[in-house]
Design a protein around this motif. Structure first.
Motif, PDB file in Angstrom:
ATOM      1  N   ASP A 187       0.809  -1.220   0.000  1.00  0.00           N
ATOM      2  CA  ASP A 187       0.000   0.000   0.000  1.00  0.00           C
ATOM      3  C   ASP A 187       0.845   1.276   0.000  1.00  0.00           C
ATOM      4  N   ALA A 188       1.937   1.293   0.756  1.00  0.00           N
ATOM      5  CA  ALA A 188       2.774   2.489   0.830  1.00  0.00           C
ATOM      6  C   ALA A 188       3.395   2.819  -0.529  1.00  0.00           C
ATOM      7  N   VAL A 189       3.801   1.801  -1.262  1.00  0.00           N
ATOM      8  CA  VAL A 189       4.375   2.001  -2.597  1.00  0.00           C
ATOM      9  C   VAL A 189       3.296   2.523  -3.544  1.00  0.00           C
ATOM     10  N   ILE A 190       2.152   1.891  -3.518  1.00  0.00           N
ATOM     11  CA  ILE A 190       1.039   2.305  -4.372  1.00  0.00           C
ATOM     12  C   ILE A 190       0.642   3.749  -4.063  1.00  0.00           C
ATOM     13  N   SER A 191       0.648   4.101  -2.798  1.00  0.00           N
ATOM     14  CA  SER A 191       0.291   5.459  -2.382  1.00  0.00           C
ATOM     15  C   SER A 191       1.276   6.491  -2.932  1.00  0.00           C
ATOM     16  N   ARG A 192       2.547   6.184  -2.868  1.00  0.00           N
ATOM     17  CA  ARG A 192       3.548   7.131  -3.378  1.00  0.00           C
ATOM     18  C   ARG A 192       3.476   7.255  -4.893  1.00  0.00           C
ATOM     19  N   LEU A 193       3.205   6.160  -5.559  1.00  0.00           N
ATOM     20  CA  LEU A 193       3.041   6.232  -7.012  1.00  0.00           C
ATOM     21  C   LEU A 193       1.772   7.001  -7.373  1.00  0.00           C
ATOM     22  N   ALA A 194       0.743   6.871  -6.543  1.00  0.00           N
ATOM     23  CA  ALA A 194      -0.483   7.639  -6.754  1.00  0.00           C
ATOM     24  C   ALA A 194      -0.214   9.127  -6.575  1.00  0.00           C
ATOM     25  N   GLU A 195       0.615   9.463  -5.613  1.00  0.00           N
ATOM     26  CA  GLU A 195       0.978  10.873  -5.427  1.00  0.00           C
ATOM     27  C   GLU A 195       1.763  11.389  -6.627  1.00  0.00           C
ATOM     28  N   ALA A 196       2.681  10.581  -7.133  1.00  0.00           N
ATOM     29  CA  ALA A 196       3.430  10.980  -8.334  1.00  0.00           C
ATOM     30  C   ALA A 196       2.473  11.200  -9.499  1.00  0.00           C
ATOM     31  N   TYR A 197       1.456  10.364  -9.597  1.00  0.00           N
ATOM     32  CA  TYR A 197       0.445  10.527 -10.640  1.00  0.00           C
ATOM     33  C   TYR A 197      -0.274  11.871 -10.482  1.00  0.00           C
ATOM     34  N   GLY A 198      -0.731  12.164  -9.289  1.00  0.00           N
ATOM     35  CA  GLY A 198      -1.462  13.405  -9.045  1.00  0.00           C
ATOM     36  C   GLY A 198      -0.628  14.643  -9.304  1.00  0.00           C
ATOM     37  N   ILE A 199       0.599  14.626  -8.842  1.00  0.00           N
ATOM     38  CA  ILE A 199       1.489  15.777  -9.046  1.00  0.00           C
ATOM     39  C   ILE A 199       1.799  15.937 -10.532  1.00  0.00           C
ATOM     40  N   THR A 200       2.052  14.829 -11.224  1.00  0.00           N
ATOM     41  CA  THR A 200       2.346  14.902 -12.661  1.00  0.00           C
ATOM     42  C   THR A 200       1.114  15.349 -13.435  1.00  0.00           C
ATOM     43  N   LEU A 201      -0.034  14.916 -13.021  1.00  0.00           N
ATOM     44  CA  LEU A 201      -1.280  15.350 -13.653  1.00  0.00           C
ATOM     45  C   LEU A 201      -1.445  16.867 -13.504  1.00  0.00           C
ATOM     46  N   GLU A 202      -1.115  17.388 -12.332  1.00  0.00           N
ATOM     47  CA  GLU A 202      -1.269  18.820 -12.050  1.00  0.00           C
ATOM     48  C   GLU A 202      -0.194  19.672 -12.729  1.00  0.00           C
ATOM     49  N   PHE A 203       1.051  19.240 -12.671  1.00  0.00           N
ATOM     50  CA  PHE A 203       2.170  20.072 -13.115  1.00  0.00           C
ATOM     51  C   PHE A 203       2.827  19.618 -14.414  1.00  0.00           C
ATOM     52  N   GLY A 204       2.591  18.377 -14.838  1.00  0.00           N
ATOM     53  CA  GLY A 204       3.307  17.812 -15.979  1.00  0.00           C
ATOM     54  C   GLY A 204       3.174  18.578 -17.280  1.00  0.00           C
ATOM     55  N   ASP A 205       1.995  19.118 -17.540  1.00  0.00           N
ATOM     56  CA  ASP A 205       1.791  19.844 -18.793  1.00  0.00           C
ATOM     57  C   ASP A 205       2.554  21.167 -18.845  1.00  0.00           C
ATOM     58  N   ARG A 206       3.109  21.577 -17.708  1.00  0.00           N
ATOM     59  CA  ARG A 206       3.896  22.811 -17.666  1.00  0.00           C
ATOM     60  C   ARG A 206       5.404  22.551 -17.733  1.00  0.00           C
ATOM     61  N   LEU A 207       5.783  21.283 -17.896  1.00  0.00           N
ATOM     62  CA  LEU A 207       7.203  20.965 -18.063  1.00  0.00           C
ATOM     63  C   LEU A 207       7.625  21.322 -19.485  1.00  0.00           C
ATOM     64  N   PRO A 208       8.944  21.377 -19.742  1.00  0.00           N
ATOM     65  CA  PRO A 208       9.393  21.674 -21.108  1.00  0.00           C
ATOM     66  C   PRO A 208       8.752  20.723 -22.121  1.00  0.00           C
ATOM     67  N   ARG A 209       8.402  21.256 -23.259  1.00  0.00           N
ATOM     68  CA  ARG A 209       7.713  20.493 -24.316  1.00  0.00           C
ATOM     69  C   ARG A 209       8.498  19.241 -24.715  1.00  0.00           C
ATOM     70  N   SER A 210       9.817  19.299 -24.622  1.00  0.00           N
ATOM     71  CA  SER A 210      10.646  18.147 -24.991  1.00  0.00           C
ATOM     72  C   SER A 210      10.394  16.936 -24.080  1.00  0.00           C
ATOM     73  N   LEU A 211       9.772  17.155 -22.937  1.00  0.00           N
ATOM     74  CA  LEU A 211       9.502  16.074 -21.994  1.00  0.00           C
ATOM     75  C   LEU A 211       8.072  15.548 -22.086  1.00  0.00           C
ATOM     76  N   SER A 212       7.306  16.019 -23.048  1.00  0.00           N
ATOM     77  CA  SER A 212       5.883  15.661 -23.108  1.00  0.00           C
ATOM     78  C   SER A 212       5.662  14.155 -23.235  1.00  0.00           C
ATOM     79  N   GLY A 213       6.477  13.455 -23.991  1.00  0.00           N
ATOM     80  CA  GLY A 213       6.336  12.000 -24.108  1.00  0.00           C
ATOM     81  C   GLY A 213       6.578  11.304 -22.780  1.00  0.00           C
ATOM     82  N   ALA A 214       7.611  11.734 -22.070  1.00  0.00           N
ATOM     83  CA  ALA A 214       7.922  11.158 -20.764  1.00  0.00           C
ATOM     84  C   ALA A 214       6.817  11.478 -19.762  1.00  0.00           C
ATOM     85  N   VAL A 215       6.284  12.695 -19.830  1.00  0.00           N
ATOM     86  CA  VAL A 215       5.198  13.087 -18.926  1.00  0.00           C
ATOM     87  C   VAL A 215       3.982  12.196 -19.159  1.00  0.00           C
TER      88      VAL A 215
END
Length: 133
Positions: A66-94
């Motif tokens: 559960d702790a691992v899943i929770s941290r990956l879920a947080e990474a998902y939420g943060i990336t969902l919120e901020f990922g589209d504002r990363l440099p365009r060259s990282l869009s595939g990775a995002v």
């Protein structure tokens, strides 16, 4: 009894007043601020998840507790919120991080699929970390 009735009328007004103040400045549950650097936020979430993960190349040994899943879920939420504002060259990775962490945030994913997704995530997350330096 009169004091209680007066208090019963005042408390809701105070709460509404507090809500107005709280809603005027958006805050994130993780303590962040909408003005934070997108790279800093996403890289921080990746690093936080990384603390619970087996070393790169040893994904088959990963326990998806559960702790691992929770941290990956947080990474998902943060990336969902901020990922589209990363440099365009990282869009595939995002997009890969969003897709993989969305699936890894669920408890009903078969283990073989979890390991494959984790490997994909690791590659994309590494690209984001390197691209945000």
């Amino acid at each position: 009894m009169k004091r209680f009735a007066t208090l019963a009328l005042i408390v809701p007004l105070l709460l509404v007043g507090c809500q107005d103040d709280a809603s005027s400045e958006q805050k994130f549950s993780t303590g962040g601020d909408p003005a934070d650097s997108p790279c800093a936020r996403v890289v921080s979430a990746i690093g936080y998840a990384e603390l619970m993960l087996e070393p790169k190349g040893q994904e088959e040994r990963q326990n998806f507790e559960d702790a691992v899943i929770s941290r990956l879920a947080e990474a998902y939420g943060i990336t969902l919120e901020f990922g589209d504002r990363l440099p365009r060259s990282l869009s595939g990775a995002v997009e890969t991080v969003k897709r993989t962490t969305k699936s890894l945030s669920k408890t009903d994913v078969p283990r073989e699929r979890q390991v494959a997704l984790l490997k994909e995530y690791r590659t994309a997350a590494g690209q984001i970390v390197a691209g945000c330096k």
